[in-house]
Design a protein around this motif. Structure first.
Motif, PDB file in Angstrom:
ATOM      1  N   CYS A 230      -8.721 -57.924  10.422  1.00  0.00           N
ATOM      2  CA  CYS A 230      -7.419 -56.705  10.447  1.00  0.00           C
ATOM      3  C   CYS A 230      -8.077 -55.896  11.432  1.00  0.00           C
ATOM      4  O   CYS A 230      -7.455 -54.636  11.862  1.00  0.00           O
ATOM      5  N   ASP A 231      -9.692 -55.417  11.210  1.00  0.00           N
ATOM      6  CA  ASP A 231      -9.605 -53.942  11.995  1.00  0.00           C
ATOM      7  C   ASP A 231     -10.144 -53.750  13.055  1.00  0.00           C
ATOM      8  O   ASP A 231     -10.448 -53.206  13.654  1.00  0.00           O
TER       9      ASP A 231
ATOM     10  N   LEU B  41      -8.168 -55.902  14.823  1.00  0.00           N
ATOM     11  CA  LEU B  41      -6.702 -55.952  15.108  1.00  0.00           C
ATOM     12  C   LEU B  41      -6.340 -54.218  15.252  1.00  0.00           C
ATOM     13  O   LEU B  41      -5.126 -53.954  16.619  1.00  0.00           O
ATOM     14  N   ARG B  42      -5.993 -53.677  14.169  1.00  0.00           N
ATOM     15  CA  ARG B  42      -5.951 -52.189  14.443  1.00  0.00           C
ATOM     16  C   ARG B  42      -6.894 -51.556  15.182  1.00  0.00           C
ATOM     17  O   ARG B  42      -6.213 -50.974  16.305  1.00  0.00           O
TER      18      ARG B  42
ATOM     19  N   ALA C 218      -5.031 -52.578  18.966  1.00  0.00           N
ATOM     20  CA  ALA C 218      -3.623 -51.756  18.697  1.00  0.00           C
ATOM     21  C   ALA C 218      -3.703 -50.532  18.996  1.00  0.00           C
ATOM     22  O   ALA C 218      -2.941 -50.156  19.574  1.00  0.00           O
TER      23      ALA C 218
ATOM     24  N   ARG D 227       4.504 -56.150  10.745  1.00  0.00           N
ATOM     25  CA  ARG D 227       2.402 -56.481  10.417  1.00  0.00           C
ATOM     26  C   ARG D 227       2.010 -55.242  11.660  1.00  0.00           C
ATOM     27  O   ARG D 227       1.149 -54.073  11.458  1.00  0.00           O
TER      28      ARG D 227
ATOM     29  N   GLU E  97       1.753 -52.070  10.340  1.00  0.00           N
ATOM     30  CA  GLU E  97       0.506 -51.335   9.540  1.00  0.00           C
ATOM     31  C   GLU E  97      -0.291 -51.484  10.262  1.00  0.00           C
ATOM     32  O   GLU E  97      -1.191 -50.156  10.255  1.00  0.00           O
ATOM     33  N   LEU E  98      -0.285 -52.155  11.531  1.00  0.00           N
ATOM     34  CA  LEU E  98      -1.838 -51.518  12.473  1.00  0.00           C
ATOM     35  C   LEU E  98      -1.738 -50.381  13.404  1.00  0.00           C
ATOM     36  O   LEU E  98      -2.795 -49.418  13.558  1.00  0.00           O
TER      37      LEU E  98
END
Length: 97
Positions: free
Chosen positions: A3-4, A6-7, A10, A34, A37-38
């Motif tokens: 997740c980190d 991807l964030r 992005a 999704r 959120e990112l």
């Protein structure tokens, strides 16, 4: 990718001026939620990538929404004054018919 990661990716793509559709395609995301959120908190570099609403109208809409959220809700029909008994309670077995 976590997740980190991807964030961060992005945010990096957004800083390069990429659109949401491009970022979604590059990251292989299927969900708009999704992606949202990112990108939460990441401001687009280009003004062309911003939302269509003007800042002052967006602020006005937010103020109106907060105002409506603070408005008292109407009472349910069983609590309305016309349904109360003479003593004023809503649960008294001696209600008038």
């Amino acid at each position: 990718m976590g997740c980190d990661e991807l964030r961060a990716r992005a945010a990096e793509l957004r800083a390069q001026g990429r659109s949401r559709a491009e970022i979604k395609r590059v990251l292989g995301l299927a969900s708009d939620w999704r992606l949202t959120e990112l990108l939460r908190g990441v401001v687009p570099e280009s003004s062309a990538l911003r939302g269509n609403a003007k800042d002052d109208l967006r602020d006005k809409a937010r103020r109106c929404a907060r105002k409506v959220a603070r408005m008292p809700r109407s009472r349910p029909s069983w609590e309305s004054p016309s349904r109360r008994c003479r003593c004023g309670c809503a649960t008294c077995p001696g209600k008038d018919g």
